[in-house]
Design an enzyme around this catalytic site. Structure first.
Site: not given
Ligand code: AP5
Length: 303
Positions: A97, A173, A208, A237, A248
């Site tokens: 994402k 979410r 990552r 992270r 997660r």
């Molecule tokens: P990356 O682009 O960083 O992936 P991402 O989908 O953004 O992953 P996140 O881990 O950030 O998603 P998440 O939903 O778990 O965490 P969030 O921060 O939103 O890519 C990942 C890796 O893969 C990178 O190293 C990249 O280089 C590589 N990559 C990407 N694309 C690639 C490709 N095509 N090919 C090869 N490699 C690739 O949330 C964290 C926490 O916050 C949650 O667990 C929850 O506790 C809380 N939270 C967040 N949103 C909410 C909400 N709406 N409500 C309540 N709690 C929430």
């Protein structure tokens, strides 16, 4: 029965950091006077959310108890530029994402609003909300709505989001978050779901790294840093461990269908298991189509 009131109009969203933007506070900041048409429902203060529009520029809403832990409040929202894109992107942890948001904003100049980034900023600031949020993030659980809902709403209300359009990453979410957004008047044009096989996700998470200076996302194998200087400053992270990503993922599976069901008419499913450039090509073709349709109709369109 209808009644009329002279209320000042706010031409841009309220910069007041207080999340519970009260009508009275809004009025004192305003400068232009306009006439609003109130429905009888509004004057009766029924608990259901209501909206009023005035020349497509003003929405006045009263919120009831449907969005959990969101206290009833009056909110004045300046409407978005009708030509700007309003996009949501969803997918499992590490589905790409954030990586796609970097590419999308580079080309389409949208305001990237990532719920996870907003929460990590609170954690880093050491606020009470940040301290509470971290407890949930460490367990891979959703942070309670009373913390996250207003945080996202306030960012969406900022003038840059309203004018340029927004790209909402990792939000909503849950059904309750989606419902709250709708009640706040935020409707997306497109919902992007990244689909990635689960075995790839864990490898992506543990490899990552983040650049604290530029905010860029790297991967030790798939997207390594350009030079030694960047490599030396990369951080990881606190929730990027194999154990935590499994938690997660479980949370993601528990909630994704309920959210998808609300946006099924505007959803595109994208194969996120290929290179980031190939993923972007799929997304961008949908975005280009949307831009063209918006220009042609200057209003909301069907995908
Ligand atoms: P990356 O682009 O960083 O992936 P991402 O989908 O953004 O992953 P996140 O881990 O950030 O998603 P998440 O939903 O778990 O965490 P969030 O921060 O939103 O890519 C990942 C890796 O893969 C990178 O190293 C990249 O280089 C590589 N990559 C990407 N694309 C690639 C490709 N095509 N090919 C090869 N490699 C690739 O949330 C964290 C926490 O916050 C949650 O667990 C929850 O506790 C809380 N939270 C967040 N949103 C909410 C909400 N709406 N409500 C309540 N709690 C929430």
């Amino acid at each position: 029965m209808a009644c009329f009131a002279n209320l000042p109009m706010i031409s841009s969203p309220n910069p007041n950091p207080n999340p519970n933007l009260k009508a009275s506070a809004s009025l004192s900041q305003s400068s232009i006077s306009t006439k609003l048409h109130f429905s009888s429902q509004f004057s009766s203060l029924s608990p259901s959310p209501l909206s009023l529009r005035c020349n497509q520029t003003l929405i006045l809403r009263r919120f009831g108890g449907r969005a959990p832990s969101v206290s009833p409040t009056l909110v004045v929202v300046a409407s978005a530029n009708p030509n700007s894109l309003k996009i949501m992107i969803s997918g499992a942890p590490a589905s790409g994402k954030g990586t796609q948001c970097e590419l999308i904003t580079k080309k389409h100049d949208l305001v990237h609003i990532a719920a996870g980034d907003l929460l990590r900023a609170e954690v880093a600031a050491g606020s009470e909300n940040g301290r509470r949020a971290k407890e949930f993030m460490e367990k891979g659980k959703l942070v309670p709505n009373e913390i996250v809902v207003m945080m996202v709403r306030d960012r969406l209300l900022q003038p840059d989001s309203q004018e340029k359009g927004w790209l909402l990453d990792g939000y909503p979410r849950s059904q309750s978050q989606a419902t709250a957004l709708k009640e706040f008047g935020f409707e997306p044009d497109l919902f992007i779901l990244l689909e990635v096989p689960e075995e790839i996700l864990v490898e992506r998470v543990v490899g990552r790294r983040l650049d604290p200076v530029t905010g860029r996302i790297y991967h030790l194998k798939y997207s390594p840093p350009e030079n030694e200087e960047i490599a030396a400053r990369l951080t990881q992270r606190f929730d990027d461990t194999e154990e935590k990503v499994k938690l997660r993922l479980r949370t993601h599976h528990q909630n994704v269908e309920a959210v998808l069901s609300l946006y099924k008419d505007i959803t595109i499913k994208v194969n996120g298991g290929v290179s980031k450039e190939e993923v972007f090509a799929q997304i961008d073709s949908a975005l280009e189509k949307l831009v063209k349709q918006k220009k042609a109709t200057a209003g909301p369109v069907a995908i």
